[in-house]
Enzyme design. Structure first.
Site, PDB file in Angstrom:
ATOM      1  N   LYS A  78       0.859  -1.189   0.000  1.00 41.10           N
ATOM      2  CA  LYS A  78       0.000   0.000   0.000  1.00 41.10           C
ATOM      3  C   LYS A  78       0.897   1.242   0.000  1.00 41.10           C
ATOM      4  CE  LYS A  78      -3.953   1.974   2.544  1.00 41.10           C
ATOM      5  NZ  LYS A  78      -4.846   1.841   3.729  1.00 41.10           N
ATOM      6  N   SER A 159      -9.846   1.993   2.543  1.00 43.70           N
ATOM      7  CA  SER A 159      -8.922   2.727   1.710  1.00 43.70           C
ATOM      8  C   SER A 159      -7.890   1.858   0.998  1.00 43.70           C
ATOM      9  CB  SER A 159      -8.171   3.745   2.566  1.00 43.70           C
ATOM     10  OG  SER A 159      -7.365   3.088   3.543  1.00 43.70           O
ATOM     11  N   SER A 183     -10.211  -0.334   6.804  1.00 47.68           N
ATOM     12  CA  SER A 183      -9.622  -0.243   5.472  1.00 47.68           C
ATOM     13  C   SER A 183      -8.887  -1.476   4.962  1.00 47.68           C
ATOM     14  CB  SER A 183      -8.660   0.936   5.410  1.00 47.68           C
ATOM     15  OG  SER A 183      -9.385   2.114   5.228  1.00 47.68           O
TER      16      SER A 183
END
Ligand code: GLN
Length: 495
Positions: A78, A159, A183
């Site tokens: 990420k 997210s 997330s």
């Protein structure tokens, strides 16, 4: 040869050990898939060259019998984890030119375990969002499609939307995510994957761009529960560079997991039957309860009475911490800097005005408001009190049960363009996940079924502090019972 991108990490580890294929071959197959699925917009930065040199080194270590537990396995990161020498944007324009001079502890742990870096994955700006629609680098598409309209694109959740989409598409074998309010678990549920948010403090926050420091926790997104157990073992561990890191010996989770749930006490909280819970998800919840029961688990109704205050408390605490954490982006030390400014104040204003997107600005303004002298007691202190009550609810519940079972999300993935337009409605996505962040408890999402339109649905398990083995074991059972141990990539739109 089988398509190497459909393998789980445990299968790939076996293939590498038996020399059925090399890490270079495995990595090349994933690079090909990454290139073929660029339309998903899952990556902000691809690092194919790094991947290939990493794979060559991994092959050498495999040949020398000095392999780490993730040796030669291609994964994605990420874009919230700092990676030395590789641009790290946090999904924001304000960090569009930021190349960290240091490595986050989580990623360092993964490289030390032999993992191969495929690139940096797209996310909601500063991890604020539930649909990957707030990224300055554009929305990510879910590799899954609904059977009734194959032209419609769905959100991957957020997210960690890029992290989920890349695994579901088969361009990486696993990815790292972060979970402040859901997330990791919510995108995992939307993309038919396993997502684990560990106990707060299990994975170091050092070098991870901060959103809400008392809630942020790194964790994995994978195709299978056993893959999550493997990568979590590599990611986690005490780190003196993070003052909230737990001094705790990380066990080899996979060797402790059997999938047996006989005698396991499973709590079903009545408060999680929230309004707006999709009826198909509710049915799947009942079905999952029955699977556990049929296999010797004991189902116990419980109450978590303060759950209804969790979401409002989260949307006070998280923005408050974010407003403080994001004060560092001022255009002076690093990141984007506005041009043609007239004064120092103007530099701050213009830089932050240009660099942050709407959702981030909304959070900073909310956070500053709830921390302001006039409203501190009314909002921030109240939310802290609610936080304590929610923790106490869980403490009470765990006197009676071993784990708690709930759905992960109130609805399946929604189509891009059909998302809730009102920010408060979007925040409802987190209603079932935020309690685990507020209380610091480990929780995971397990792909457990499909909607009538063929979109994946996830169930959530929440365990007491540091009971990751119990959590993963209960998840392993559900994955098997739901017959989701087959790889999600086989049924997604990516062939
Ligand atoms: N969707 C939640 C938010 O927007 C959670 C985000 C997260 O876990 N990083 O704040």
């Amino acid at each position: 040869m089988t398509d190497l991108t459909t393998l789980s990490m445990l299968e790939a580890k076996e293939g590498l050990a038996l020399k059925k294929f090399s890490s270079v071959e495995l990595t090349k197959a994933h690079i090909k898939k990454m290139e073929a699925t660029r339309d998903l917009n899952a990556f902000i930065t691809e690092t194919a060259d790094l991947a290939l040199s990493g794979a060559e080194n991994a092959d050498a270590r495999l040949a020398d019998d000095v392999a780490g537990i993730m040796e030669g396995l291609p994964i994605g990161i990420k874009d919230l984890f700092c990676t030395r020498g590789v641009k790290t944007t946090a999904g924001s324009k304000i960090l569009s030119n930021f190349i960290p001079p240091y490595e986050s502890t989580v990623t360092q742990n993964l490289w030390s375990a032999g993992a191969v870096m495929m690139g940096k994955l797209n996310l909601d700006e500063f991890a604020m969002g539930s649909a990957n629609l707030t990224s300055a680098y554009g929305p990510v598409k879910n590799p899954w499609k609904a059977t009734d309209d194959l032209n419609k694109e769905y959100v991957p959740g957020g997210s960690s939307g890029g992290s989920a989409a890349a695994v579901a598409a088969g361009s990486v074998m696993a990815s790292t995510g972060t979970d402040t309010g859901g997330s990791i678990r919510q995108p995992a549920a939307f993309c038919g994957l396993v997502g684990v948010k560990p106990t707060y403090g299990l994975c170091s926050r050092y070098g991870t761009v901060a959103f809400a420091s008392s809630l942020d926790q790194a964790g994995p997104i994978t195709k299978t529960v056993r893959d999550s157990a493997l990568i979590l073992e590599a990611m986690a561990g005490y780190d003196s560079k993070d003052s909230t890191s737990l001094k705790y010996e990380i066990p080899s989770y996979n060797t402790l997991m059997t999938g047996d749930v006989k005698g396991l006490k499973i709590g079903i909280p009545k408060e999680y039957q929230v309004g707006g819970l999709d009826s198909e998800i509710e049915d799947l919840w009942k079905k999952s309860i029955a699977w556990y029961q049929e296999n010797g688990a004991e189902i116990i109704d419980i109450s978590l009475p303060h759950s209804k205050y969790a979401l409002p408390a989260y949307y006070i605490l998280a923005p408050a911490e974010a407003s403080s954490n994001l004060a560092r982006y001022d255009g002076v030390r690093f990141g984007h800097r506005a041009e043609d400014v007239t004064s120092l104040d103007n530099l701050y204003e213009k830089t932050r005005g240009e660099g942050f997107g709407d959702e981030v600005k909304r959070r900073i303004m909310t956070g500053t408001y709830v921390l302001s002298a006039g409203y501190y007691d009314a909002y921030f202190v109240k939310a802290l009190k609610v936080r304590r009550l929610i923790c106490q609810d869980f403490e009470e519940a765990y006197k009676k049960v071993d784990v708690i079972l709930t759905p992960t999300t109130p609805t399946p993935a929604f189509a891009i363009g059909e998302e809730p337009k009102d920010p408060i409605a979007m925040y409802m996505n987190d209603i079932l996940t935020v309690t685990a962040n507020i209380s610091g408890l480990p929780a995971m999402s397990i792909p457990s079924g499909f909607s009538s339109k063929g979109l994946p649905l996830g169930m959530q398990l929440i365990a007491p502090k540091l009971q990751e083995t119990r959590l993963l074991n209960a998840g392993l059972f559900l994955e098997t019972a739901a017959n989701f141990q087959g790889l999600a990539t086989n049924v997604g739109r990516i062939s």
